[in-house]
Design an enzyme around this catalytic site. Structure first.
Site, PDB file in Angstrom:
ATOM      1  N   ASP A   1     -34.986  31.308  20.299  1.00 30.13           N
ATOM      2  CA  ASP A   1     -33.645  31.752  20.692  1.00 30.13           C
ATOM      3  C   ASP A   1     -33.510  31.936  22.193  1.00 30.13           C
ATOM      4  O   ASP A   1     -32.418  31.791  22.741  1.00 30.13           O
ATOM      5  CB  ASP A   1     -33.306  33.086  20.008  1.00 30.13           C
ATOM      6  CG  ASP A   1     -33.273  32.982  18.506  1.00 30.13           C
ATOM      7  OD1 ASP A   1     -33.428  31.863  17.973  1.00 30.13           O
ATOM      8  OD2 ASP A   1     -33.113  34.032  17.841  1.00 30.13           O
TER       9      ASP A   1
ATOM     10  N   ASP B   1     -27.591  30.864  23.435  1.00 28.46           N
ATOM     11  CA  ASP B   1     -28.943  31.026  22.904  1.00 28.46           C
ATOM     12  C   ASP B   1     -29.599  29.652  22.948  1.00 28.46           C
ATOM     13  O   ASP B   1     -28.956  28.630  22.639  1.00 28.46           O
ATOM     14  CB  ASP B   1     -28.914  31.527  21.461  1.00 28.46           C
ATOM     15  CG  ASP B   1     -28.691  33.036  21.352  1.00 28.46           C
ATOM     16  OD1 ASP B   1     -28.341  33.655  22.377  1.00 28.46           O
ATOM     17  OD2 ASP B   1     -28.843  33.575  20.242  1.00 28.46           O
TER      18      ASP B   1
ATOM     19  N   HIS C   1     -27.076  28.981  15.960  1.00 29.35           N
ATOM     20  CA  HIS C   1     -28.345  28.273  16.031  1.00 29.35           C
ATOM     21  C   HIS C   1     -28.295  27.002  15.161  1.00 29.35           C
ATOM     22  O   HIS C   1     -27.975  27.064  13.984  1.00 29.35           O
ATOM     23  CB  HIS C   1     -29.524  29.168  15.662  1.00 29.35           C
ATOM     24  CG  HIS C   1     -29.605  30.385  16.527  1.00 29.35           C
ATOM     25  ND1 HIS C   1     -30.355  31.487  16.192  1.00 29.35           N
ATOM     26  CD2 HIS C   1     -29.016  30.681  17.722  1.00 29.35           C
ATOM     27  CE1 HIS C   1     -30.237  32.415  17.152  1.00 29.35           C
ATOM     28  NE2 HIS C   1     -29.410  31.935  18.088  1.00 29.35           N
TER      29      HIS C   1
ATOM     30  N   ASP D   1     -30.714  24.785  14.288  1.00 28.58           N
ATOM     31  CA  ASP D   1     -31.898  24.215  13.647  1.00 28.58           C
ATOM     32  C   ASP D   1     -32.060  24.488  12.155  1.00 28.58           C
ATOM     33  O   ASP D   1     -33.052  24.064  11.554  1.00 28.58           O
ATOM     34  CB  ASP D   1     -33.175  24.619  14.403  1.00 28.58           C
ATOM     35  CG  ASP D   1     -33.248  26.107  14.700  1.00 28.58           C
ATOM     36  OD1 ASP D   1     -32.320  26.836  14.321  1.00 28.58           O
ATOM     37  OD2 ASP D   1     -34.228  26.536  15.325  1.00 28.58           O
TER      38      ASP D   1
ATOM     39  N   CYS E   1     -37.652  28.696  14.307  1.00 27.49           N
ATOM     40  CA  CYS E   1     -37.149  29.888  15.011  1.00 27.49           C
ATOM     41  C   CYS E   1     -38.275  30.758  15.559  1.00 27.49           C
ATOM     42  O   CYS E   1     -38.179  31.290  16.670  1.00 27.49           O
ATOM     43  CB  CYS E   1     -36.300  30.738  14.079  1.00 27.49           C
ATOM     44  SG  CYS E   1     -34.803  29.956  13.468  1.00 27.49           S
TER      45      CYS E   1
END
Length: 419
Positions: free
Chosen positions: A166, A250, A299, A301, A403
Site C-alpha cells: 500500500d 496508495d 487497491h 490487485d 498486499c
C-alpha cells in the site's frame, strides 16, 4: 574554470602567494582567502566521499519492472501491534456496513488479540516459506501504533505496517513512498524508513510523493453511503470519498507491466495523485487509467492482477471497462474462480477476492492460499506451480500475499508488454 582548477591544485600555497600582492590586501584579500579555503575544502571533501571501486560495482539492491520476474528480495509486513483505525469518514467509505459496529466499538484499539496472534504466526510461516524458495526477506520495524498524534489538521492513532504494497512502489531502481489517504496511516512510513535508508545508501533512488495535509477538504464529509446500491451508483458517477483538494494515492492502486503501469481512481487514489505519478515517471513509463464495475474501489490487485507477460487475472465480479484494450494487445485474460473462504470468516477490511491477490515468485511459481483449491487448479492448468500457504487470519487485516509484500528486487530487464 582555469582559476578554480588553479585554486584546487595549489590550495593554501596559492593563498599565501596572493596575500603578498598589494591588491589582495584588506577586504578583497580576505574574500579571496575565504574563496581559496572553501574551494580547497570542497575539493578535499568531494575526494573523501568518492566511492571505492568495489562499491561502484555493487548491484543496486532495488530493481523491479513487473510483477512476475524471478523474485530475489521482498519486504513482508508485520501484524504486531496492529490497531483498528478510528471510524472516520474515509474508513467508513472503504468498509462494508456489516462491519461498521466493529469499527465503532474497537476503533483506536487493538484487533482481537487471539486473532492477531494467529495472523502473526501465519506471516512468520509465510516468511519461512519464501526463504525456502530462495527469496531474501526483509521486515519493517515494530512500532507502537497506539500513540495518538496531532497535526494542525487532525488527530488520530496509527494502524499498522502490515501491507507494504500500500505504501511502497518499486519502479526500476527507484522506491516510491506513497502519500496515503487514511489519517490512521499518515505516519506508517516510519516503520519502513530504516530499510529505505539502507537501500538508498546502497545505490537505490528514493522518492517521497507529496504528503497530503489530510485536512477536512480532502474528504467528502457528506459522502452518501448507505447501501451497496449507493456505492455502485456513486462509483459509476465517478464520485469518491476523496476529493481533488490535494494529491493522494496508495501504491496498491498501481500495477506494473514493464514500461506500462495501470492505475484506478479509487477511494484512496485521486486524479491529482495519478497525474503526479504520470509526470514523475514520464517519459520512460506510461501510466494508464483503467476502471471497473466496482462499488468500492480500493487497491487494484484483488480486481486486476497481472501475473505474467500478457497474462492477467480479471475479477469476474468487477469487470474491467477497458478489457478490449488488453485483448486487442494480444493479452490473455483469465477469470479466477469464485473464492472458497467461508461467509463467517471475518474480513474487516477486504472482500473474499483476496484469493486472486497472489504473489508471483517467477513466471512459473505462484504463492497462493492453501485453502483455495479451485484457484490452485486454475494455476496448474496454466502451467504454473503453486506454493501453498495459509494466511486466513492475516487476510482479516485487509490483504493477501500481494498486499502483504513489496517486491524489492526481481531479476529482469525493462521491456514493453503492451502495444
Amino acid at each position: 574554470m582555469t582559476l578554480v582548477k588553479s585554486l584546487v591544485l595549489h590550495g593554501n600555497g596559492l593563498q599565501a602567494i596572493l596575500t603578498r600582492i598589494p591588491i589582495f590586501h584588506g577586504s578583497v584579500g580576505r574574500s579571496v582567502s575565504r574563496l581559496v579555503q572553501n574551494v580547497f575544502r570542497s575539493s578535499s571533501s568531494a575526494a573523501a566521499v568518492q566511492p571505492r571501486p568495489q562499491e561502484e560495482a555493487e548491484e543496486c539492491p532495488v530493481c523491479a519492472y513487473n510483477e512476475w520476474d524471478p523474485l530475489e528480495e521482498v519486504i513482508v509486513g508485520r501484524a504486531e501491534n496492529a490497531r483498528v483505525p478510528p471510524f472516520t469518514v474515509e474508513v467508513k467509505a472503504n468498509t462494508y456496513e456489516k462491519y461498521w459496529p466493529f469499527y465503532q466499538k474497537y476503533g483506536g484499539q487493538t484487533f482481537p488479540e487471539e486473532h492477531l496472534k494467529k495472523a502473526v504466526a501465519e506471516i512468520e510461516e509465510m516468511c519461512n516459506i519464501l526463504r525456502h524458495e530462495g527469496v531474501n526477506v526483509r521486515r519493517p520495524e515494530p512500532i507502537d501504533w497506539s500513540v495518538e498524534y496531532k497535526t494542525p489538521d487532525f488527530t488520530s492513532t496509527g494502524m499498522y505496517a502490515a501491507m507494504p504494497r500500500d505504501i511502497l512502489l518499486v519502479v526500476g531502481n527507484e522506491i516510491i513512498e506513497a502519500p496515503m489517504a487514511w489519517r490512521a496511516r499518515f505516519f506508517e512510513y516510519r516503520a519502513y524508513r530504516p530499510l529505505i535508508k539502507e537501500y538508498f545508501r546502497r545505490g537505490a533512488k528514493w522518492t517521497t510523493a507529496p504528503k497530503p495535509t489530510m485536512a477536512d477538504e480532502l474528504y467528502d464529509q457528506d459522502y452518501p453511503i448507505r447501501t451497496v446500491e449507493d456505492r455502485h451508483k456513486l462509483a459509476a458517477e465517478g464520485k469518491f470519498v476523496t476529493t481533488e483538494h490535494e494529491p493522494c494515492f496508495d501504491a496498491a492502486d498501481f500495477i506494473r507491466a514493464g514500461t506500462d503501469l495501470f492505475v484506478q481512481r479509487s477511494q484512496v487514489t485521486n486524479f491529482m495523485g495519478i497525474e503526479w505519478m504520470r509526470r514523475h515517471l514520464a517519459p520512460t513509463y506510461k501510466v494508464h487509467i483503467i476502471s471497473f464495475k466496482d462499488p468500492n474501489p480500493m487497491h487494484i490487485d484483488a480486481t486486476f492482477n497481472i501475473i505474467g507477460p500478457g497474462l492477467v487475472l480479471s475479477n469476474p465480479d468487477r469487470p474491467c471497462r477497458q478489457i478490449e484494450m488488453f485483448q486487442k494487445a494480444g493479452w490473455t485474460v483469465v477469470k479466477p474462480p469464485t473464492p472458497l473462504i467461508p461467509d463467517d470468516h471475518p474480513l474487516w477490511m477486504s472482500s473474499k477476492w483476496l484469493s486472486m491477490n497472489v504473489l508471483m515468485l517467477d513466471e512459473k511459481r505462484v504463492m497462493v492460499d492453501a485453502n483455495e483449491a479451485t484457484i490452485q487448479k486454475m494455476f496448474e492448468s496454466l502451467g504454473i506451480k503453486t506454493v501453498k500457504v495459509s494466511i486466513r487470519h492475516a487476510n482479516s487485516l485487509g490483504g493477501g500475499f500481494h498486499c502483504w509484500t513489496t517486491d524489492v528486487r526481481r531479476r529482469g530487464t525493462l521491456q514493453s508488454y503492451f502495444h
